[in-house]
Design a protein around this motif. Structure first.
Motif, short mmCIF file in Angstrom:
data_model
loop_
_atom_site.label_atom_id
_atom_site.label_comp_id
_atom_site.label_asym_id
_atom_site.label_seq_id
_atom_site.Cartn_x
_atom_site.Cartn_y
_atom_site.Cartn_z
N TYR A 42 1.86 -1.03 -7.72
CA TYR A 42 0.69 -1.65 -8.35
C TYR A 42 -0.43 -0.62 -8.42
O TYR A 42 -0.48 0.30 -7.60
CB TYR A 42 0.17 -2.84 -7.53
CG TYR A 42 1.18 -3.91 -7.26
CD1 TYR A 42 1.48 -4.87 -8.23
CD2 TYR A 42 1.83 -3.98 -6.04
CE1 TYR A 42 2.40 -5.87 -7.97
CE2 TYR A 42 2.76 -4.97 -5.78
CZ TYR A 42 3.04 -5.92 -6.75
OH TYR A 42 3.96 -6.90 -6.50
N SER A 43 -1.34 -0.82 -9.36
CA SER A 43 -2.58 -0.06 -9.29
C SER A 43 -3.45 -0.78 -8.26
O SER A 43 -3.34 -2.00 -8.09
CB SER A 43 -3.28 0.00 -10.65
OG SER A 43 -3.84 -1.24 -10.98
N PHE A 44 -4.28 -0.04 -7.58
CA PHE A 44 -5.13 -0.62 -6.54
C PHE A 44 -6.00 -1.74 -7.13
O PHE A 44 -6.16 -2.79 -6.51
CB PHE A 44 -6.01 0.47 -5.91
CG PHE A 44 -6.92 -0.03 -4.85
CD1 PHE A 44 -6.45 -0.36 -3.60
CD2 PHE A 44 -8.28 -0.17 -5.10
CE1 PHE A 44 -7.29 -0.83 -2.61
CE2 PHE A 44 -9.14 -0.63 -4.12
CZ PHE A 44 -8.64 -0.96 -2.87
N GLU A 45 -6.53 -1.52 -8.31
CA GLU A 45 -7.41 -2.51 -8.94
C GLU A 45 -6.72 -3.84 -9.16
O GLU A 45 -7.36 -4.89 -9.07
CB GLU A 45 -7.94 -1.98 -10.27
CG GLU A 45 -8.86 -0.79 -10.11
CD GLU A 45 -9.17 -0.11 -11.44
OE1 GLU A 45 -8.46 -0.37 -12.44
OE2 GLU A 45 -10.12 0.67 -11.48
N ILE A 47 -4.53 -5.40 -7.30
CA ILE A 47 -4.33 -6.23 -6.10
C ILE A 47 -5.38 -5.96 -5.02
O ILE A 47 -5.18 -6.32 -3.87
CB ILE A 47 -2.90 -6.07 -5.55
CG1 ILE A 47 -2.62 -4.62 -5.14
CG2 ILE A 47 -1.87 -6.58 -6.55
CD1 ILE A 47 -1.32 -4.44 -4.38
N GLU A 48 -6.48 -5.35 -5.40
CA GLU A 48 -7.51 -4.96 -4.42
C GLU A 48 -7.94 -6.12 -3.52
O GLU A 48 -8.00 -5.98 -2.30
CB GLU A 48 -8.73 -4.39 -5.16
CG GLU A 48 -9.84 -3.95 -4.23
CD GLU A 48 -11.01 -3.30 -4.97
OE1 GLU A 48 -11.92 -2.86 -4.29
OE2 GLU A 48 -10.97 -3.25 -6.23
N LYS A 64 3.47 -9.98 3.19
CA LYS A 64 4.88 -10.35 3.06
C LYS A 64 5.22 -10.70 1.62
O LYS A 64 6.26 -10.30 1.10
CB LYS A 64 5.20 -11.54 3.98
CG LYS A 64 5.34 -11.16 5.43
CD LYS A 64 5.69 -12.36 6.28
CE LYS A 64 5.78 -11.98 7.75
NZ LYS A 64 6.06 -13.13 8.62
N ILE A 65 4.33 -11.44 0.95
CA ILE A 65 4.56 -11.79 -0.45
C ILE A 65 4.57 -10.55 -1.33
O ILE A 65 5.46 -10.37 -2.17
CB ILE A 65 3.51 -12.82 -0.93
CG1 ILE A 65 3.75 -14.17 -0.26
CG2 ILE A 65 3.53 -12.95 -2.46
CD1 ILE A 65 2.63 -15.18 -0.46
N LEU A 66 3.59 -9.67 -1.15
CA LEU A 66 3.53 -8.44 -1.94
C LEU A 66 4.78 -7.59 -1.71
O LEU A 66 5.37 -7.05 -2.65
CB LEU A 66 2.28 -7.64 -1.59
CG LEU A 66 0.95 -8.22 -2.06
CD1 LEU A 66 -0.22 -7.50 -1.41
CD2 LEU A 66 0.84 -8.17 -3.58
N ALA A 67 5.21 -7.49 -0.45
CA ALA A 67 6.38 -6.69 -0.12
C ALA A 67 7.66 -7.29 -0.72
O ALA A 67 8.50 -6.56 -1.24
CB ALA A 67 6.52 -6.57 1.39
N ASP A 190 -3.42 2.05 -14.96
CA ASP A 190 -2.62 1.25 -15.89
C ASP A 190 -2.57 -0.23 -15.51
O ASP A 190 -1.55 -0.87 -15.61
CB ASP A 190 -1.19 1.80 -15.95
CG ASP A 190 -0.49 1.78 -14.61
OD1 ASP A 190 -1.17 1.78 -13.58
OD2 ASP A 190 0.75 1.76 -14.59
N SER A 191 -3.69 -0.77 -15.08
CA SER A 191 -3.70 -2.18 -14.65
C SER A 191 -3.60 -3.16 -15.78
O SER A 191 -3.53 -2.92 -16.90
CB SER A 191 -4.95 -2.48 -13.86
OG SER A 191 -6.11 -2.10 -14.54
#
Length: 191
Positions: A42-45, A47-48, A64-67, A190-191
């Motif tokens: 992901y770009s940081f923006e 999921i910041e 856990k969900i993101l992973a 590239d968000s």
């Protein structure tokens, strides 16, 4: 409970619809110096706000969900044996380590997590700090060694300072860092 992203009623902290649409990963490769690559999803923006939840008790569930939506899918396709070494997988005041959650999600037949193999002897926080600050305050990593080929795991790459220092500490023992994996890359646009 309500989805933390859209507000709809949901059993998980982030509803399945948001996971499928807003949290669909997009693998990105960044070279932070010659021959050393970092893969992010992901770009940081993007999921910041979710990443900042690591400073709260609910962060365990969000990580856990993101992973599961990114790293776990990567590990199912990766068929080369390596040790997974999370960056400084200390248990926080909320009872979990966000980098340990990520390494656990990456675990597979070929990828084996090794918790507490790499730890910082200087517990400085880099959140929101400049490159100059990061360079002036190294984490001073200690590495237990003896794992062979290693993949370094962290949640975010910003300047690459932490991952460079981790790589140096690992390779000083004779182990080899193949690459690093992070959830997000702060340099991506590239968000």
């Amino acid at each position: 409970m309500r989805c933390l992203v859209c507000g709809a009623f949901s059993l998980p902290h982030i509803c399945k619809k948001c996971q499928k649409t807003l949290l669909a990963p997009n693998l990105h490769k960044r070279q932070i110096f010659k021959g050393f690559y970092v893969y992010s999803f992901y770009s940081f923006e993007e999921i910041e706000d979710l990443l900042h939840l690591k400073y709260h008790h609910v962060g365990k569930y969000i990580y856990k969900i993101l992973a599961q939506n990114s790293l776990q899918k990567f590990s199912q396709e990766f068929c080369y044996p390596a040790a997974l070494v999370p960056v400084d997988a200390k248990i926080t005041q909320y009872g979990y380590s966000h980098t340990a959650i990520l390494a656990k999600a990456l675990g597979s037949k070929y990828l084996k997590p090794h918790f507490n193999a790499l730890y910082a002897s200087n517990s400085v926080s880099y959140a929101g700090k400049s490159l100059e600050y990061r360079l002036a305050h190294p984490r001073q990593f200690r590495y237990k060694g003896g794992l062979g080929e290693v993949i370094v795991v962290d949640d975010v790459i910003t300047t690459g300072t932490t991952l460079k220092e981790a790589k140096s500490a690992i390779e000083a023992t004779g182990d080899k860092v193949l690459f690093a994996i992070t959830l997000a890359d702060a340099a991506r646009s590239d968000s």
